[in-house]
Design a protein around this motif. Structure first.
Motif, PDB file in Angstrom:
ATOM      1  N   MET A 157      -1.735   9.209  -4.685  1.00  0.00           N
ATOM      2  CA  MET A 157      -1.175   8.060  -3.981  1.00  0.00           C
ATOM      3  C   MET A 157      -1.243   6.833  -4.885  1.00  0.00           C
ATOM      4  SD  MET A 157      -2.684   8.443  -0.109  1.00  0.00           S
ATOM      5  CE  MET A 157      -4.383   8.357  -0.672  1.00  0.00           C
ATOM      6  N   GLN A 209      -2.619   2.111   4.838  1.00  0.00           N
ATOM      7  CA  GLN A 209      -2.579   3.564   4.986  1.00  0.00           C
ATOM      8  C   GLN A 209      -1.141   4.069   5.129  1.00  0.00           C
ATOM      9  OE1 GLN A 209      -5.202   4.549   8.311  1.00  0.00           O
ATOM     10  NE2 GLN A 209      -6.684   5.335   6.850  1.00  0.00           N
ATOM     11  N   GLU A 235       0.450   3.855   1.584  1.00  0.00           N
ATOM     12  CA  GLU A 235      -0.130   4.791   0.622  1.00  0.00           C
ATOM     13  C   GLU A 235       0.181   6.249   0.974  1.00  0.00           C
ATOM     14  OE1 GLU A 235      -4.279   4.172   0.015  1.00  0.00           O
ATOM     15  OE2 GLU A 235      -3.976   2.369  -1.203  1.00  0.00           O
ATOM     16  N   ASN A 236       0.285   6.549   2.253  1.00  0.00           N
ATOM     17  CA  ASN A 236       0.560   7.923   2.682  1.00  0.00           C
ATOM     18  C   ASN A 236       2.050   8.206   2.815  1.00  0.00           C
ATOM     19  OD1 ASN A 236      -2.164   8.884   2.933  1.00  0.00           O
ATOM     20  ND2 ASN A 236      -2.361   7.599   4.745  1.00  0.00           N
ATOM     21  N   ALA A 258       4.309   7.046   4.681  1.00  0.00           N
ATOM     22  CA  ALA A 258       4.916   7.022   6.003  1.00  0.00           C
ATOM     23  C   ALA A 258       5.982   5.942   6.101  1.00  0.00           C
ATOM     24  CB  ALA A 258       3.851   6.790   7.077  1.00  0.00           C
ATOM     25  N   SER A 270       5.512  -0.042  -1.061  1.00  0.00           N
ATOM     26  CA  SER A 270       5.134   0.980  -2.030  1.00  0.00           C
ATOM     27  C   SER A 270       5.508   0.524  -3.432  1.00  0.00           C
ATOM     28  CB  SER A 270       5.832   2.293  -1.704  1.00  0.00           C
ATOM     29  OG  SER A 270       7.232   2.170  -1.875  1.00  0.00           O
TER      30      SER A 270
END
Length: 393
Positions: A1, A93, A96-97, A99, A225
């Motif tokens: 990530m 989160q 980083e994930n 989504a 991101s």
């Protein structure tokens, strides 16, 4: 990530409850400021995390709808005084994930005059297990409950390490001195140690000028991101290098300790996780925004964040190691004590200050050469969020 990029931040000047705008207006202004800073239209936002403590359910939608009816998911967050940083934690989160590529966290609070209080008397209080320990450690008075908690923590520190309580007043003076350079802060007039000590007694070592006031305000951050930043030409100068959210363990309650009750253990656990994940130590951090709801908690936090060894806070303060020219500048914004503490907005206001510091945009309160910055935000009940920001490039 890859690390989440802090593409934009924004906040409004904090104010007292008698002079405040309504929460929806404040939240909209902060969110628009963050989006403008990022150069992103609200229509491009994929998720919204809205933090507040005192307000009806779906207040986050009220704020978001003022920017547009886009159908974007809006998640409302309440984690006591750590609410703003908890919203930021969730936004990070999501980015980083993978989504979402563009996520905003906004925090706001329209507070009433007077000290914090518990609103519901017809159901179990979240503080019951904490109260049970407090009742075994110190007498109750008619002082506000938070002052009794944090005053008790400060008194325990003084008894354990032989610190002169005058050091708590010196922290208040330092906070006002820093706030004088911050146009967003509520209280910017200078104080003297004697003035702080002469203000009305509240609880334990605390006087009124060692306690943060009820405040209203809003702040926001836009996270994207790294790939989105590259595609859209957004500067990726500041990233969240590491972040941790911790809650209480059995050590909070047994053996009984007021320092533990007010979150020193949670803070240390979160800080240790962040240092390990980031691969740096506290000695590498030149600037910190920490949770100084009372000056006693600033002192406890110095050691919980490992900015100075256990039992050395008094010397740390006396040597000026908590301010410009010293080891680490703590609360260049003036902190909760002087900038103000609108609960839902506090963590995101800390974020804004540190992003400005790392960009070199903090004006007269700039910490020269800062490339990493640490943020600390706690809520009784409990949650502690510690975040490390890094300037890259």
């Amino acid at each position: 990530m890859s690390a989440a990029v802090v593409a934009g931040v924004g906040m409004i000047p904090f104010t007292t409850p008698r002079r405040t705008e309504t929460y929806d207006v404040m939240g909209e202004k902060a969110l628009r400021a963050a989006l403008t800073d990022a150069g992103i239209e609200y229509g491009g936002v994929e998720q919204v995390y809205a933090g507040y403590v005192y307000g009806d359910s779906t207040s986050g939608q009220v704020v978001a709808y003022r920017l547009g009816l886009t159908g974007v998911p809006v998640i409302n967050v309440n984690n006591n005084c750590s609410t703003g940083s908890t919203a930021l934690y969730l936004a990070r989160q999501a980015v980083e994930n993978a989504a979402a590529d563009v996520v905003v966290a906004v925090g706001f609070e329209q507070m009433r005059p007077g000290s914090l209080s518990l609103l519901w008397d017809d159901r179990p209080t979240p503080m019951a297990s904490f109260d049970a320990v407090v009742d075994t450690l110190q007498p109750r008075t008619d002082a506000p409950f938070a002052a009794q908690f944090f005053g008790g923590g400060g008194r325990e520190y003084c008894e354990r390490y032989g610190m002169d309580p005058r050091a708590f007043a010196e922290v208040a003076v330092k906070s006002r001195r820093h706030a004088a350079q911050n146009p967003y802060a509520v209280f910017r007039d200078p104080l003297t140690v004697d003035e702080v000590l002469a203000s009305p007694h509240v609880y334990g070592p605390l006087t009124r000028l060692m306690c943060c006031p009820p405040t209203c305000g809003a702040a926001a951050a836009v996270l994207v991101s790294a790939e989105y930043a590259r595609r859209h030409g957004i500067a990726d100068q500041v990233v969240i290098a590491a972040q941790a959210l911790t809650t209480d363990t059995a050590s909070t309650f047994d053996p009984g300790s007021m320092m533990a009750i007010v979150g020193a253990g949670m803070t240390r656990a979160a800080a240790d996780q962040v240092y390990e994940r980031a691969g740096i130590g506290p000695e590498d951090v030149p600037v910190v925004e920490l949770h100084d709801c009372f000056t006693t908690n600033e002192v406890l936090s110095y050691e919980a964040l490992r900015l100075t060894p256990e039992g050395t806070a008094e010397k740390f303060i006396a040597d000026g190691d908590n301010t410009y020219g010293g080891r680490v500048v703590t609360n260049p914004s003036g902190g909760l004590m002087s900038k103000g503490h609108p609960l839902g907005a506090t963590g995101l206001a800390q974020c804004a200050e540190l992003v400005w510091q790392l960009r070199g945009q903090a004006g007269d309160r700039q910490v020269e050469g800062a490339r990493v910055a640490l943020q600390h935000n706690i809520g009784l009940g409990g949650a502690a969020v510690v975040t490390l920001y890094e300037r890259r490039g």
